[in-house]
Design a protein around this motif. Structure first.
Motif, PDB file in Angstrom:
ATOM      1  N   UNK A  64       0.825  -1.209   0.000  1.00 58.09           N
ATOM      2  CA  UNK A  64       0.000   0.000   0.000  1.00 58.09           C
ATOM      3  C   UNK A  64       0.859   1.260   0.000  1.00 58.09           C
ATOM      4  N   UNK A  65       1.910   1.270   0.805  1.00 54.63           N
ATOM      5  CA  UNK A  65       2.793   2.447   0.850  1.00 54.63           C
ATOM      6  C   UNK A  65       3.508   2.642  -0.491  1.00 54.63           C
ATOM      7  N   UNK A  84      -3.236  12.064  -3.600  1.00 55.75           N
ATOM      8  CA  UNK A  84      -4.523  11.432  -3.900  1.00 55.75           C
ATOM      9  C   UNK A  84      -5.644  12.356  -3.423  1.00 55.75           C
ATOM     10  N   UNK A  85      -6.500  12.753  -4.352  1.00 57.31           N
ATOM     11  CA  UNK A  85      -7.657  13.589  -4.010  1.00 57.31           C
ATOM     12  C   UNK A  85      -8.904  12.748  -3.759  1.00 57.31           C
ATOM     13  N   UNK A  86      -8.987  11.632  -4.477  1.00 55.92           N
ATOM     14  CA  UNK A  86     -10.162  10.762  -4.402  1.00 55.92           C
ATOM     15  C   UNK A  86      -9.689   9.323  -4.244  1.00 55.92           C
ATOM     16  N   UNK A  87     -10.193   8.648  -3.235  1.00 60.86           N
ATOM     17  CA  UNK A  87      -9.890   7.229  -3.031  1.00 60.86           C
ATOM     18  C   UNK A  87     -11.180   6.438  -3.113  1.00 60.86           C
ATOM     19  N   UNK A  88     -11.226   5.489  -4.037  1.00 60.29           N
ATOM     20  CA  UNK A  88     -12.374   4.591  -4.151  1.00 60.29           C
ATOM     21  C   UNK A  88     -11.888   3.205  -3.737  1.00 60.29           C
ATOM     22  N   UNK A  89     -12.263   2.792  -2.536  1.00 67.77           N
ATOM     23  CA  UNK A  89     -11.879   1.476  -2.016  1.00 67.77           C
ATOM     24  C   UNK A  89     -12.891   0.450  -2.504  1.00 67.77           C
ATOM     25  N   UNK A 121      -4.789  18.279   5.030  1.00 67.75           N
ATOM     26  CA  UNK A 121      -3.942  19.459   4.855  1.00 67.75           C
ATOM     27  C   UNK A 121      -4.368  20.279   3.644  1.00 67.75           C
ATOM     28  N   UNK A 122      -4.851  19.596   2.604  1.00 63.22           N
ATOM     29  CA  UNK A 122      -5.294  20.277   1.383  1.00 63.22           C
ATOM     30  C   UNK A 122      -6.727  20.786   1.467  1.00 63.22           C
ATOM     31  N   UNK A 123      -7.397  20.455   2.568  1.00 61.96           N
ATOM     32  CA  UNK A 123      -8.798  20.858   2.776  1.00 61.96           C
ATOM     33  C   UNK A 123      -9.717  20.334   1.673  1.00 61.96           C
ATOM     34  N   UNK A 124      -9.370  19.175   1.132  1.00 60.33           N
ATOM     35  CA  UNK A 124     -10.253  18.506   0.169  1.00 60.33           C
ATOM     36  C   UNK A 124      -9.902  17.034   0.100  1.00 60.33           C
ATOM     37  N   UNK A 125     -10.938  16.216   0.040  1.00 64.98           N
ATOM     38  CA  UNK A 125     -10.735  14.786  -0.158  1.00 64.98           C
ATOM     39  C   UNK A 125     -12.063  14.068  -0.241  1.00 64.98           C
ATOM     40  N   UNK A 126     -12.072  13.005  -1.002  1.00 70.06           N
ATOM     41  CA  UNK A 126     -13.261  12.153  -1.102  1.00 70.06           C
ATOM     42  C   UNK A 126     -12.804  10.703  -0.951  1.00 70.06           C
ATOM     43  N   UNK A 127     -13.387  10.009   0.017  1.00 73.66           N
ATOM     44  CA  UNK A 127     -13.122   8.582   0.196  1.00 73.66           C
ATOM     45  C   UNK A 127     -14.445   7.853   0.062  1.00 73.66           C
ATOM     46  N   UNK A 133      -5.564   1.955   4.053  1.00 70.11           N
ATOM     47  CA  UNK A 133      -5.289   2.783   2.883  1.00 70.11           C
ATOM     48  C   UNK A 133      -5.901   4.175   3.075  1.00 70.11           C
ATOM     49  N   UNK A 134      -7.097   4.213   3.631  1.00 69.42           N
ATOM     50  CA  UNK A 134      -7.724   5.493   3.933  1.00 69.42           C
ATOM     51  C   UNK A 134      -6.877   6.291   4.922  1.00 69.42           C
ATOM     52  N   UNK A 135      -6.387   5.625   5.956  1.00 66.86           N
ATOM     53  CA  UNK A 135      -5.560   6.309   6.948  1.00 66.86           C
ATOM     54  C   UNK A 135      -4.321   6.941   6.312  1.00 66.86           C
ATOM     55  N   UNK A 136      -3.759   6.261   5.318  1.00 63.72           N
ATOM     56  CA  UNK A 136      -2.543   6.752   4.685  1.00 63.72           C
ATOM     57  C   UNK A 136      -2.776   8.003   3.837  1.00 63.72           C
ATOM     58  N   UNK A 137      -3.980   8.139   3.254  1.00 63.86           N
ATOM     59  CA  UNK A 137      -4.231   9.304   2.390  1.00 63.86           C
ATOM     60  C   UNK A 137      -4.871  10.475   3.137  1.00 63.86           C
TER      61      UNK A 137
END
Length: 281
Positions: free
Chosen positions: A62-63, A72-77, A119-125, A109-113
């Motif tokens: 994963x790393x 990564x801005x968007x993570x789809x697990x 910090x970027x004030x944006x993300x979608x999981x 994986x979510x924890x890693x991103x």
């Protein structure tokens, strides 16, 4: 503007492939993962999608994947395993593997991103769950539990990230026609007393999936959650989801269980009568 980067796990087929395709079509930089991208046939590869190896649940893998992807801005697990069998007969090691792939890996994986998203004030999981988490069915206990755990992590942690512009969402598909029936892991002893009921439920499950919605419809729901200004905690799609959840709100847990099992041709009282030597009505 630099396009946002979306990482889609399990992108070689089914929901993952359809999601990667749709995000790429909409201008995202898309990285799709597979256990072995080299085995993806040229005709199955999506133009403008990068492919990287990933063993979900393996911290080193994963790393390494995230280092190769970058921000990564968007993570789809989406990657996961479908498992079935009588709870009495599923090996403990198989349940542990299932939770590693379906729950612990996606959560890690979510924890890693999350730090960079915050910090970027944006993300979608987006976690791809299953409507079975809300409508449990016999002989799917390990799978149901894994998807319920995934939704629990996402729903509870959601409020922690909201102040930072990061949204956590679960998408629960119902029956989907992806060919998963051929890839489902099954555990059943040769002389199992559950064999007849198990075969009946699995036949119904395969039949429902063959008539299920296409993966493209689930992908459209995932992308809708990704692009929403205020994504919901839960989206359900397929298996007449709006009606199913409306009915669930008025039924007891026992009623939900009877309804879900009946939809898969499983009737505990008939099984009991049959086991006592009486012909089921």
């Amino acid at each position: 503007m630099t396009p946002r980067t979306a990482l889609v796990t399990g992108a070689s087929s089914g929901i993952g492939r359809s999601t990667a395709q749709l995000l790429a079509d909409r201008g995202y930089r898309v990285v799709g993962t597979s256990r072995d991208p080299g085995k993806i046939a040229a005709g199955d590869r999506i133009p403008n999608v990068e492919y990287l190896p990933l063993e979900v649940g393996d911290p080193d893998s994963m790393r390494a994947c995230l280092v190769a992807v970058g921000k990564v801005d968007v993570l789809v697990n989406n990657a996961g395993e479908s498992q079935c069998g009588p709870i009495e007969e599923i090996p403990a090691a198989a349940i542990e593997r299932l939770f590693t792939v379906n729950v612990l890996g996606p959560v890690q994986l979510m924890q890693l991103v999350l730090p960079e998203m915050r910090a970027n004030r944006f993300g979608r999981v987006v976690m791809v769950g299953s409507m079975l988490a809300s409508f449990p069915v016999a002989f799917r206990s390990s799978y149901v539990a894994s998807k319920a755990a995934l939704r629990g992590f996402t729903s509870a942690a959601r409020a922690e990230l909201q102040p930072y512009g990061v949204s956590l969402t679960t998408v629960e598909p119902g029956s989907i026609n992806t060919g998963l029936s051929q890839r489902r892991t099954k555990y059943l002893a040769q002389s199992s007393p559950y064999r007849s009921a198990f075969d009946t439920v699995l036949s119904a499950l395969d039949r429902r999936e063959s008539r299920g919605i296409p993966p493209e419809k689930v992908a459209a729901t995932i992308v809708r959650a990704v692009e929403s200004d205020r994504p919901r905690s839960l989206y359900a799609v397929g298996s007449r989801a709006p009606l199913a959840f409306a009915v669930r709100r008025v039924l007891t847990d026992g009623g939900v269980s009877r309804l879900a099992n009946a939809q898969h041709d499983y009737h505990p009282r008939r099984v009991l009568r049959a086991s006592r030597g009486a012909a089921p009505s």
